[in-house]
Motif scaffolding. Structure first.
Motif, mmCIF file in Angstrom:
data_model
loop_
_atom_site.group_PDB
_atom_site.id
_atom_site.type_symbol
_atom_site.label_atom_id
_atom_site.label_comp_id
_atom_site.label_asym_id
_atom_site.label_seq_id
_atom_site.Cartn_x
_atom_site.Cartn_y
_atom_site.Cartn_z
ATOM 1 N N ALA A 185 0.817 -0.813 0.070
ATOM 2 C CA ALA A 185 -0.125 -0.030 -0.268
ATOM 3 C C ALA A 185 1.011 0.750 0.154
ATOM 4 C CB ALA A 185 -0.992 0.036 1.473
ATOM 5 N N ALA A 186 1.639 1.259 0.540
ATOM 6 C CA ALA A 186 2.826 2.390 0.775
ATOM 7 C C ALA A 186 3.143 2.763 -1.152
ATOM 8 C CB ALA A 186 4.512 1.897 1.195
ATOM 9 N N LEU A 187 3.776 1.821 -1.805
ATOM 10 C CA LEU A 187 3.481 2.196 -3.136
ATOM 11 C C LEU A 187 2.510 3.045 -3.544
ATOM 12 C CD1 LEU A 187 5.314 2.115 -5.141
ATOM 13 C CD2 LEU A 187 4.364 -0.531 -5.807
ATOM 14 N N GLY A 188 1.693 2.893 -3.020
ATOM 15 C CA GLY A 188 0.640 3.949 -3.836
ATOM 16 C C GLY A 188 0.145 3.989 -4.924
ATOM 17 N N ARG A 189 0.196 2.201 -5.100
ATOM 18 C CA ARG A 189 -0.635 2.227 -7.023
ATOM 19 C C ARG A 189 -1.911 0.146 -6.578
ATOM 20 N NH1 ARG A 189 4.222 1.407 -10.832
ATOM 21 N NH2 ARG A 189 5.543 3.460 -10.412
ATOM 22 N N LYS A 190 -2.730 0.444 -7.951
ATOM 23 C CA LYS A 190 -3.299 -0.905 -7.724
ATOM 24 C C LYS A 190 -2.424 -2.216 -7.536
ATOM 25 C CE LYS A 190 -7.542 1.389 -9.865
ATOM 26 N NZ LYS A 190 -8.010 1.004 -11.199
ATOM 27 N N PHE A 191 -2.879 -3.438 -6.610
ATOM 28 C CA PHE A 191 -2.718 -4.543 -6.681
ATOM 29 C C PHE A 191 -3.491 -5.623 -6.422
ATOM 30 C CE2 PHE A 191 -2.094 -2.773 -1.852
ATOM 31 C CZ PHE A 191 -2.707 -3.993 -1.863
ATOM 32 N N LYS A 192 -3.107 -6.486 -6.833
ATOM 33 C CA LYS A 192 -4.143 -7.785 -6.577
ATOM 34 C C LYS A 192 -3.492 -8.448 -5.325
ATOM 35 C CE LYS A 192 -5.645 -11.896 -8.801
ATOM 36 N NZ LYS A 192 -5.971 -12.385 -10.141
ATOM 37 N N THR A 193 -3.997 -8.662 -4.704
ATOM 38 C CA THR A 193 -4.098 -10.169 -3.535
ATOM 39 C C THR A 193 -4.388 -11.205 -4.145
ATOM 40 O OG1 THR A 193 -5.232 -8.097 -2.355
ATOM 41 C CG2 THR A 193 -4.772 -10.807 -1.145
ATOM 42 N N VAL A 194 -2.618 -11.737 -3.572
ATOM 43 C CA VAL A 194 -2.704 -13.038 -4.507
ATOM 44 C C VAL A 194 -2.523 -14.153 -3.714
ATOM 45 C CG1 VAL A 194 -1.600 -14.999 -6.276
ATOM 46 C CG2 VAL A 194 -2.028 -12.025 -6.330
ATOM 47 N N PRO A 195 -4.023 -15.127 -2.809
ATOM 48 C CA PRO A 195 -3.266 -16.429 -1.733
ATOM 49 C C PRO A 195 -1.700 -16.971 -2.357
ATOM 50 C CG PRO A 195 -6.440 -16.661 -1.705
ATOM 51 C CD PRO A 195 -4.911 -15.237 -3.284
ATOM 52 N N GLU A 196 -2.507 -17.597 -3.024
ATOM 53 C CA GLU A 196 -0.760 -18.007 -3.426
ATOM 54 C C GLU A 196 0.255 -17.663 -3.009
ATOM 55 O OE1 GLU A 196 -4.322 -19.325 -5.922
ATOM 56 O OE2 GLU A 196 -3.110 -17.364 -6.113
ATOM 57 N N LEU A 197 0.324 -16.888 -2.603
ATOM 58 C CA LEU A 197 1.855 -15.666 -2.073
ATOM 59 C C LEU A 197 2.282 -15.964 -0.480
ATOM 60 C CD1 LEU A 197 1.704 -12.862 -4.260
ATOM 61 C CD2 LEU A 197 2.842 -14.978 -4.379
ATOM 62 N N ALA A 198 1.102 -16.208 0.525
ATOM 63 C CA ALA A 198 0.817 -16.622 1.320
ATOM 64 C C ALA A 198 2.473 -16.756 2.675
ATOM 65 C CB ALA A 198 -0.684 -17.163 1.809
ATOM 66 N N PRO A 199 2.467 -16.916 3.273
ATOM 67 C CA PRO A 199 3.776 -17.201 3.880
ATOM 68 C C PRO A 199 3.843 -19.226 3.976
ATOM 69 C CG PRO A 199 2.964 -15.979 5.546
ATOM 70 C CD PRO A 199 1.967 -15.946 4.106
ATOM 71 N N GLY A 200 5.210 -19.476 3.505
ATOM 72 C CA GLY A 200 4.970 -21.075 3.078
ATOM 73 C C GLY A 200 4.787 -21.334 2.296
ATOM 74 N N ALA A 201 4.309 -19.926 0.706
ATOM 75 C CA ALA A 201 4.045 -20.949 -0.476
ATOM 76 C C ALA A 201 5.220 -21.381 -0.969
ATOM 77 C CB ALA A 201 3.969 -20.317 -1.179
ATOM 78 N N PRO A 202 5.150 -22.501 -1.871
ATOM 79 C CA PRO A 202 6.384 -23.067 -2.617
ATOM 80 C C PRO A 202 6.946 -22.067 -3.769
ATOM 81 C CG PRO A 202 4.423 -24.278 -2.996
ATOM 82 C CD PRO A 202 3.813 -23.436 -2.002
ATOM 83 N N VAL A 203 7.878 -22.015 -3.879
ATOM 84 C CA VAL A 203 8.458 -22.160 -5.349
ATOM 85 C C VAL A 203 7.982 -21.990 -6.563
ATOM 86 C CG1 VAL A 203 10.783 -21.650 -7.063
ATOM 87 C CG2 VAL A 203 10.719 -21.624 -4.837
ATOM 88 N N SER A 204 7.502 -23.000 -6.739
ATOM 89 C CA SER A 204 6.846 -23.539 -8.346
ATOM 90 C C SER A 204 5.180 -22.972 -7.633
ATOM 91 C CB SER A 204 6.203 -25.278 -7.881
ATOM 92 O OG SER A 204 5.947 -25.482 -6.420
ATOM 93 N N GLN A 205 4.787 -22.698 -6.328
ATOM 94 C CA GLN A 205 2.936 -22.034 -6.874
ATOM 95 C C GLN A 205 3.655 -20.259 -6.816
ATOM 96 O OE1 GLN A 205 0.812 -23.049 -3.654
ATOM 97 N NE2 GLN A 205 0.415 -21.278 -2.692
ATOM 98 N N VAL A 206 4.766 -19.806 -6.710
ATOM 99 C CA VAL A 206 5.466 -18.033 -6.654
ATOM 100 C C VAL A 206 4.852 -18.176 -8.569
ATOM 101 C CG1 VAL A 206 6.315 -16.620 -6.366
ATOM 102 C CG2 VAL A 206 5.949 -18.174 -4.749
#
Length: 150
Positions: free
Chosen positions: A60-81
């Motif tokens: 949010a500090a960037l002040g640009r639109k962004f998309k929340t992606v559940p696959e980026l939650a803590p512990g996400a595997p590299v393949s998922q990212v």
């Protein structure tokens, strides 16, 4: 393809993990890195963010639109990212705001071909580029910078 990895800034300890918020130091780190990123990111950059509060506040500090992606939650595997960012096929740069150890492991995989634990400091940005030269693809680290250097 440019892939920019931004680790969330300093956060308060506590539970639940997804609800942890930035400290006042973390908010200042986010503001500094956001100013640097805003000056360097192309307007076409897609911004994908973990659902964790600390990542949301960092983005949010960037002040640009962004998309929340559940696959980026803590512990996400590299393949998922990699699937979430469409690596290496995305035609536009992608900024990922996420967590350790995922971001460090992702950087190690892309730069060395092996998943290893590489430390990405809180609030730091690692900017990777996938280049195709004479039919051979190579990932190059363009920038690795922490909030204390901007």
């Amino acid at each position: 393809m440019d892939l920019i990895l931004w680790r969330h800034c300093e956060a308060e300890p506590g539970e639940p993990d997804l609800g942890r918020r930035l400290t006042s130091k973390g908010a200042k780190q986010a503001e500094r890195m956001a100013a640097w990123l805003d000056a360097h990111l192309p307007d076409t950059c897609r911004i994908l963010v973990s659902p964790a509060d600390r990542a949301q506040q960092t983005a949010a500090a960037l002040g640009r639109k962004f998309k929340t992606v559940p696959e980026l939650a803590p512990g996400a595997p590299v393949s998922q990212v990699l699937a979430a960012v469409n690596w290496p096929d995305s035609r536009e740069p992608v900024l990922v705001v996420g967590h350790q150890p995922t971001l460090g492991t992702l950087a190690s995989f892309l730069l060395s071909g092996e998943e290893a634990y590489w430390s990405v400091k809180k609030g730091a940005v690692w900017w990777l580029t996938n280049r195709d030269r004479m039919g051979s693809a190579a990932v190059v680290l363009r920038v690795a910078i922490g909030p204390e250097f901007v």
